[in-house]
Design an enzyme around this catalytic site. Structure first.
Site, PDB file in Angstrom:
ATOM      1  N   LYS A 199       0.892  -1.186   0.013  1.00  0.00           N
ATOM      2  CA  LYS A 199      -0.112   0.021  -0.063  1.00  0.00           C
ATOM      3  C   LYS A 199       0.951   1.292  -0.058  1.00  0.00           C
ATOM      4  O   LYS A 199       1.418   1.681   0.941  1.00  0.00           O
ATOM      5  CB  LYS A 199      -0.770   0.029   1.242  1.00  0.00           C
ATOM      6  CG  LYS A 199      -2.268   0.752   1.178  1.00  0.00           C
ATOM      7  CD  LYS A 199      -2.212   2.139   0.820  1.00  0.00           C
ATOM      8  CE  LYS A 199      -1.962   2.881   2.103  1.00  0.00           C
ATOM      9  NZ  LYS A 199      -1.584   4.459   1.754  1.00  0.00           N
ATOM     10  N   GLU A 275       9.363   0.906  11.225  1.00  0.00           N
ATOM     11  CA  GLU A 275      10.564   1.929  10.851  1.00  0.00           C
ATOM     12  C   GLU A 275       9.728   3.390  10.790  1.00  0.00           C
ATOM     13  O   GLU A 275       9.170   3.846  10.064  1.00  0.00           O
ATOM     14  CB  GLU A 275      11.337   1.677   9.611  1.00  0.00           C
ATOM     15  CG  GLU A 275      12.417   2.288   9.530  1.00  0.00           C
ATOM     16  CD  GLU A 275      12.654   3.479   8.638  1.00  0.00           C
ATOM     17  OE1 GLU A 275      12.521   4.608   9.377  1.00  0.00           O
ATOM     18  OE2 GLU A 275      12.816   3.615   7.648  1.00  0.00           O
ATOM     19  N   CYS A 309      13.647  10.397   7.977  1.00  0.00           N
ATOM     20  CA  CYS A 309      13.064   9.921   9.496  1.00  0.00           C
ATOM     21  C   CYS A 309      14.751  10.031  10.232  1.00  0.00           C
ATOM     22  O   CYS A 309      14.561  10.114  11.451  1.00  0.00           O
ATOM     23  CB  CYS A 309      12.717   8.361   9.577  1.00  0.00           C
ATOM     24  SG  CYS A 309      13.445   7.386   8.354  1.00  0.00           S
ATOM     25  N   GLU A 407       9.241  15.627  16.269  1.00  0.00           N
ATOM     26  CA  GLU A 407       9.536  15.380  14.735  1.00  0.00           C
ATOM     27  C   GLU A 407       8.975  16.302  13.936  1.00  0.00           C
ATOM     28  O   GLU A 407       7.928  16.488  13.890  1.00  0.00           O
ATOM     29  CB  GLU A 407       9.129  14.038  14.167  1.00  0.00           C
ATOM     30  CG  GLU A 407      10.161  13.740  12.925  1.00  0.00           C
ATOM     31  CD  GLU A 407      10.022  12.398  12.501  1.00  0.00           C
ATOM     32  OE1 GLU A 407       8.805  11.717  12.515  1.00  0.00           O
ATOM     33  OE2 GLU A 407      10.789  11.795  11.887  1.00  0.00           O
TER      34      GLU A 407
HETATM   35  P1  ADP Z   1       3.266  10.769   7.505  1.00  0.00           P
HETATM   36  O1  ADP Z   1       2.580  11.236   8.989  1.00  0.00           O
HETATM   37  O2  ADP Z   1       4.645  10.876   7.307  1.00  0.00           O
HETATM   38  O3  ADP Z   1       2.421  11.232   6.608  1.00  0.00           O
HETATM   39  P2  ADP Z   1       1.986   8.329   7.834  1.00  0.00           P
HETATM   40  O4  ADP Z   1       2.395   7.560   9.002  1.00  0.00           O
HETATM   41  O5  ADP Z   1       0.665   9.111   7.874  1.00  0.00           O
HETATM   42  O6  ADP Z   1       3.122   9.273   7.314  1.00  0.00           O
HETATM   43  O7  ADP Z   1       1.757   7.355   6.596  1.00  0.00           O
HETATM   44  C1  ADP Z   1       2.484   6.528   6.178  1.00  0.00           C
HETATM   45  C2  ADP Z   1       1.693   5.593   5.479  1.00  0.00           C
HETATM   46  O8  ADP Z   1       0.758   4.870   6.500  1.00  0.00           O
HETATM   47  C3  ADP Z   1       0.721   6.096   4.307  1.00  0.00           C
HETATM   48  O9  ADP Z   1       0.941   4.729   3.323  1.00  0.00           O
HETATM   49  C4  ADP Z   1      -0.635   5.919   5.015  1.00  0.00           C
HETATM   50  O10 ADP Z   1      -1.612   5.912   3.904  1.00  0.00           O
HETATM   51  C5  ADP Z   1      -0.535   4.864   5.833  1.00  0.00           C
HETATM   52  N1  ADP Z   1      -1.605   5.056   7.031  1.00  0.00           N
HETATM   53  C6  ADP Z   1      -2.122   6.411   7.509  1.00  0.00           C
HETATM   54  N2  ADP Z   1      -2.969   5.948   8.560  1.00  0.00           N
HETATM   55  C7  ADP Z   1      -3.120   4.525   8.581  1.00  0.00           C
HETATM   56  C8  ADP Z   1      -3.782   3.715   9.232  1.00  0.00           C
HETATM   57  N3  ADP Z   1      -4.789   4.246  10.305  1.00  0.00           N
HETATM   58  N4  ADP Z   1      -3.556   2.426   9.250  1.00  0.00           N
HETATM   59  C9  ADP Z   1      -2.837   2.158   8.419  1.00  0.00           C
HETATM   60  N5  ADP Z   1      -2.032   2.829   7.370  1.00  0.00           N
HETATM   61  C10 ADP Z   1      -2.145   4.170   7.340  1.00  0.00           C
END
Ligand code: ADP
Length: 505
Positions: A199, A275, A309, A407
């Site tokens: 995904k 990670e 990161c 962060e």
């Molecule tokens: P950032 O905060 O750096 O934008 P995220 O941690 O929100 O990164 O997102 C990283 C990945 O996790 C993306 O592919 C996002 O779609 C996915 N993601 C975000 N929320 C969820 C969730 N509740 N469950 C699973 N995957 C998620």
């Protein structure tokens, strides 16, 4: 693709790819999403739509997981000879290199990073992890185990371990290195004999989709071994993390979402590797090669616009060199050419999204309010539609300030001096964070370097360098920076189970 939207001359394949309908990849076929909906992908340098992708949901995830399950259980990949698997994985690396130009352009258009950086770093590092892993396909071994078996005197047993693939892997990746994160996930999972549902991040799905298309067109993977579902985190990521037929979830992203994923994975206690975030210290001792340290510390925070990161976001410099170091970094910051990633002269592109822009701008303002002194940058500008934040250096920061604790994931460094304290005290200050991903230590004193490396609680310590990555080096975090390691042979632990077999002779 309408050239006036892109404004740049692009590789023919990029134009074709952007303009066509992008579907989900399930069981070796390109399929429409259950929702029938798509979402827009924008160029962060202009804020304009450049493509649309399928909005996957739980039904699509279910289909993809079932395809991966079927492929795994059939043995079509797992039981293929390891030598054959290795050749295919190596071939994926070759295909990535062959498509360097277009993948680099897609990465730049989608994420905002300079196209030259994508071509020199993101794409070759992605191909290299496939090649590195290809070699491991024939080398995943167990052990023979000498035994004592105290309670069966005289009996003879032969005991050994098998290292087997963990099964169906759900892999959820972020937007900062879209192709590389896909490669870090896909390559070791394939090597271990697993099948995959990937995904990509909703902000940057393009390069992973194009890579999948390249692999599909080459006809080298059996159907169902690799499945890709684009969509939003809550719609597509969450059902993947909780799906009962998924044996393992591998996630790279924010610590906050990592915790959500861990909870979602607990339903069937699937294995989890994470990670996550960081707040990495760059520590400069007075005996260091100061010019090299200045250049290194600047690159530690400004590379990839601070959207790493492991970005060196907390700078500690000895008081004897603090002014020289902070002013040197400020000078570099002021001279960095900020602009669209696709322009050849650009050294720093826009941030990936408006959401990220607002977040980073908020941290800059909080730093000013809390008494930090801006000695470079501190400004941001989205008047052109792009999400541009200027590289920013804050002096006079301290451990209690929000921008030092949290962060930021943007080009903002917080500088603090230290005096002639014990190494213990300096390390304690560097370790004063919930994160533990990386650190760099700058000194000519070999003893200080090794002592600091031992005292820092982080998964990576660089000495007189920062952001040095290699497919062979394990990468991951202590504390809230994650579980498990990416890359190196360590990553294979994420994707394998160990079975002990004992035979009564
Ligand atoms: P950032 O905060 O750096 O934008 P995220 O941690 O929100 O990164 O997102 C990283 C990945 O996790 C993306 O592919 C996002 O779609 C996915 N993601 C975000 N929320 C969820 C969730 N509740 N469950 C699973 N995957 C998620």
């Amino acid at each position: 693709m309408d050239a006036s939207i892109l404004n740049y001359k692009v590789n023919d394949n990029v134009g074709d790819f952007l303009s066509k309908e992008k579907k989900l990849y399930i069981a070796g076929k390109w399929v429409d999403p259950d929702s029938g909906k798509s979402f827009d992908v924008e160029d962060p340098a202009t804020g304009k739509k450049i493509a649309s992708c399928s909005a996957g949901n739980s039904k699509d995830i279910d289909l993809a997981v079932k395809a991966a399950r079927k492929a795994f259980d059939s043995g079509v990949w797992t039981d293929m000879s390891n030598s054959e698997k290795g050749k295919i994985i190596w071939k994926i690396g070759d295909l990535i290199d062959k498509h360097n130009e277009e993948l680099a352009q897609l990465e730049s258009l989608d994420n905002g990073k300079p196209v030259a950086v994508a071509g020199a770093a993101d794409v070759p590092l992605s191909s290299d992890i496939f090649r590195y892993m290809a070699g491991w396909a024939t080398k995943i071994e167990g052990n023979t185990i000498p035994y004592s078996c105290l309670y069966t005197p005289g009996a003879k047993y032969h005991s050994y371990t098998l290292r087997e693939p963990v099964g169906v892997c759900g892999q959820i990746i972020p937007w900062n290195f879209p192709l590389l994160m896909a490669a870090w996930k896909i390559a070791p999972a394939l090597t271990a004999g697993c099948t995959i549902v990937l995904k990509p991040a909703e902000q940057t799905p393009l390069s992973a989709l194009r890579l999948t298309e390249i692999i599909h067109d080459a006809g080298i993977l059996p159907e169902g071994v690799l499945n890709v579902v684009t969509g939003f985190g809550e719609d597509a990521g969450a059902p993947l993390a909780e799906h009962p037929m998924v044996d393992k979830v591998a996630f790279t992203g924010s610590t906050e979402v990592g915790k959500i994923i861990t909870k979602a994975a607990s339903g069937n206690l699937k294995k989890v590797s994470l990670e996550l975030g960081g707040k990495s210290p760059t520590i400069i001792f007075p005996d260091a090669d100061i010019d090299a340290a200045i250049a290194g510390a600047a690159s530690a925070i400004f590379f990839n616009h601070g959207q790493c990161c492991c970005a060196g976001s907390r700078l500690f410099a000895h008081e004897k060199v603090f002014d020289k170091v902070s002013e040197g970094i400020a000078k570099i910051a002021e001279n960095i050419k900020v602009g669209p990633g696709m322009e050849a002269s650009t050294e720093m592109g826009p941030l990936v999204s408006d959401e990220q822009y607002q977040k980073v701008a908020g941290y800059i303002e909080s730093g000013k309010t809390e008494g930090g002194e801006v000695i470079a940058g501190g400004n941001y500008d989205n008047s052109s539609g792009g999400h541009f934040v200027h590289p920013t250096v804050f002096a006079k920061t301290n451990a209690d300030m929000t921008l030092v604790k949290e962060e930021i994931f943007g080009p903002v460094v917080c500088a603090q001096p230290f005096s002639d304290e014990s190494l213990e005290k300096i390390a304690n200050e560097a370790n004063n964070t919930n994160f533990g991903l990386a650190a760099s230590v700058w000194t000519k004193d070999i003893s200080v370097a090794h002592k600091m490396a031992a005292k820092i609680r982080a998964g990576t310590v660089w000495v007189n360098c920062h952001n040095i990555f290699d497919a062979s080096l394990p990468f991951g975090g202590y504390k809230e920076s994650g579980w498990g390691r990416e890359m190196g042979h360590e990553v294979l632990k994420n994707y394998t189970e160990v079975k002990a077999v004992t035979v009564n002779l």
